[in-house]
Motif scaffolding. Sequence first.
Motif, short mmCIF file in Angstrom:
data_model
loop_
_atom_site.label_atom_id
_atom_site.label_comp_id
_atom_site.label_asym_id
_atom_site.label_seq_id
_atom_site.Cartn_x
_atom_site.Cartn_y
_atom_site.Cartn_z
N GLY A 46 28.13 40.36 20.15
CA GLY A 46 28.13 41.72 20.36
C GLY A 46 28.91 42.35 21.26
N LEU A 47 30.26 41.84 21.35
CA LEU A 47 31.26 42.15 22.08
C LEU A 47 32.48 42.70 21.07
N PRO A 48 33.21 43.66 21.46
CA PRO A 48 34.25 44.05 20.73
C PRO A 48 35.31 42.76 20.39
N THR A 49 35.93 42.80 18.95
CA THR A 49 36.58 41.72 18.58
C THR A 49 38.05 42.28 18.14
N ASP A 50 38.26 43.35 18.55
CA ASP A 50 39.50 44.08 17.85
C ASP A 50 40.67 43.39 18.74
N ARG A 51 40.55 43.13 19.96
CA ARG A 51 41.45 42.52 21.08
C ARG A 51 40.73 41.16 21.68
N VAL A 52 41.08 40.20 21.54
CA VAL A 52 40.33 38.95 22.21
C VAL A 52 41.58 38.05 23.19
N LEU A 53 41.18 37.60 24.35
CA LEU A 53 41.86 36.91 25.18
C LEU A 53 41.07 35.61 25.50
N PHE A 54 41.72 34.50 24.80
CA PHE A 54 40.97 33.20 24.99
C PHE A 54 41.51 32.51 26.36
N LEU A 55 40.99 32.13 27.42
CA LEU A 55 41.40 31.55 28.47
C LEU A 55 41.07 30.07 28.91
N GLY A 56 40.40 29.43 27.87
CA GLY A 56 39.83 28.13 27.90
C GLY A 56 38.88 27.86 29.23
N PHE A 57 39.19 26.81 29.83
CA PHE A 57 38.43 26.64 31.27
C PHE A 57 38.70 27.16 32.38
N PRO A 58 38.22 27.95 33.08
CA PRO A 58 38.76 28.66 34.36
C PRO A 58 39.11 27.68 35.34
N PRO A 59 40.29 27.74 36.25
CA PRO A 59 40.64 27.12 37.15
C PRO A 59 39.48 26.27 37.95
N ALA A 60 39.59 25.02 38.40
CA ALA A 60 38.68 24.51 39.11
C ALA A 60 38.47 24.87 40.77
N LYS A 61 39.66 25.02 41.01
CA LYS A 61 39.86 25.35 42.39
C LYS A 61 39.63 26.89 42.75
N PRO A 62 38.57 27.08 43.87
CA PRO A 62 38.20 28.31 44.25
C PRO A 62 39.23 29.42 44.15
N GLY A 63 40.24 29.18 45.06
CA GLY A 63 41.27 30.18 45.13
C GLY A 63 41.80 30.45 43.99
N GLU A 64 42.26 29.47 42.93
CA GLU A 64 43.00 29.73 41.91
C GLU A 64 42.12 30.68 40.79
N ARG A 65 40.75 30.05 41.03
CA ARG A 65 40.00 30.70 40.12
C ARG A 65 39.71 32.24 40.29
N ARG A 66 39.71 32.68 41.42
CA ARG A 66 39.41 33.95 42.02
C ARG A 66 40.67 34.67 41.72
N SER A 67 41.52 34.14 41.88
CA SER A 67 43.00 34.98 41.62
C SER A 67 43.12 35.07 40.18
N SER A 68 42.79 33.91 39.31
CA SER A 68 42.96 34.30 37.76
C SER A 68 42.04 35.43 37.45
N PHE A 69 40.80 35.59 37.97
CA PHE A 69 39.79 36.55 37.61
C PHE A 69 40.40 37.76 38.27
N ALA A 70 40.86 38.00 39.26
CA ALA A 70 41.28 39.32 39.61
C ALA A 70 42.49 39.80 39.02
N GLY A 71 43.32 38.86 38.31
CA GLY A 71 44.46 39.52 37.65
C GLY A 71 44.03 39.89 36.32
N LEU A 72 42.79 39.51 35.83
CA LEU A 72 42.31 40.14 34.50
C LEU A 72 41.45 41.70 34.60
N ALA A 73 41.18 42.23 35.60
CA ALA A 73 40.53 43.35 35.88
C ALA A 73 41.09 44.61 35.00
N HIS A 74 42.24 44.51 34.68
CA HIS A 74 42.74 45.72 33.69
C HIS A 74 43.05 45.14 32.36
#
Length: 289
Positions: free
Chosen positions: A117-145
């Motif tokens: 039930g979410l838009p499918t006109d643009r999709v970004l598949f990212l696989g599994f998030p990083p396991a290390k907390p710092g890398e994971r948070r940095s990765s998520f923050a980079g997706l804000a926009h």
Amino acid sequence: MATPIGNLGDMTPRALDVLGQADLVLCEDTRTTGRLLGHWGVRAKLAPYHEHNAARMRPEVLRRLEAGERIALVSDAGTPLVSDPGYKLVREAAGAGHQVRAVPGASALTAALSIAGLPTDRVLFLGFPPAKPGERRSSFAGLAHEPATLVFYESPNRIARTLAELAELLGPRQAAVARELTKLYEEVVRGPLPELAARFEAAPPRGEIVLLIEGHRTPAREAAGEGDALPAGGALDAAAVEKLLPPLVKALGANRAARLLAELTGAPRKAFYARAVALTGDDDAEGEG
């Protein structure tokens, strides 16, 4: 070649035919694939192909292809190369002049997208998030926009923490957690990220999970409505296109304005033309100029 992600009924007749004719079937785990083939009464020679032995196996696979053998590549479940190893083998086989064909079928990624039930006109598949907390948070923050719908695979023991971190970094976006797709206890839970985080913290889930999150919504995308933002491209972002369209339609008419924006952005003319007609109320409007 795709294999079922849970429901054995999703194995296609073409896939069974290809397996039966293959000289070798490359798979992540020969035991898993062996059980699958045994269910259908298919006999085939199996060999492991995974991230730990891929570099060693590729020359042997290429040698066998050169000898005229037919080789199938499968994953434990779903479509190979979607968060699975294999692209280097495909690249090298194609580069050596061998024909590479897809035998499509089940995929957790596309199955989840179709019912989230979410838009499918643009999709970004990212696989599994990083396991290390710092890398994971940095990765998520980079997706804000990032405007695309975000798709992750995630394990049940980490999903609550992942949802909480995404809620903190991305805000209360709409999301969906798709669990055990095609299986007996299939479930899709939809809602804002904070609510989903609280739900799965209180009741940890089981099974394989696909997590989908609404992309960043610009003011232009909000005004356009769910999944109806005008295309962007080149030096023009979606907001600029929204501002340009009305005066262009007034000056040039719907048809010429849509054609010009398509040339500037490289996007299909159809979306621009539909919005231009909505602005003028006349699909033959030529404008004042």
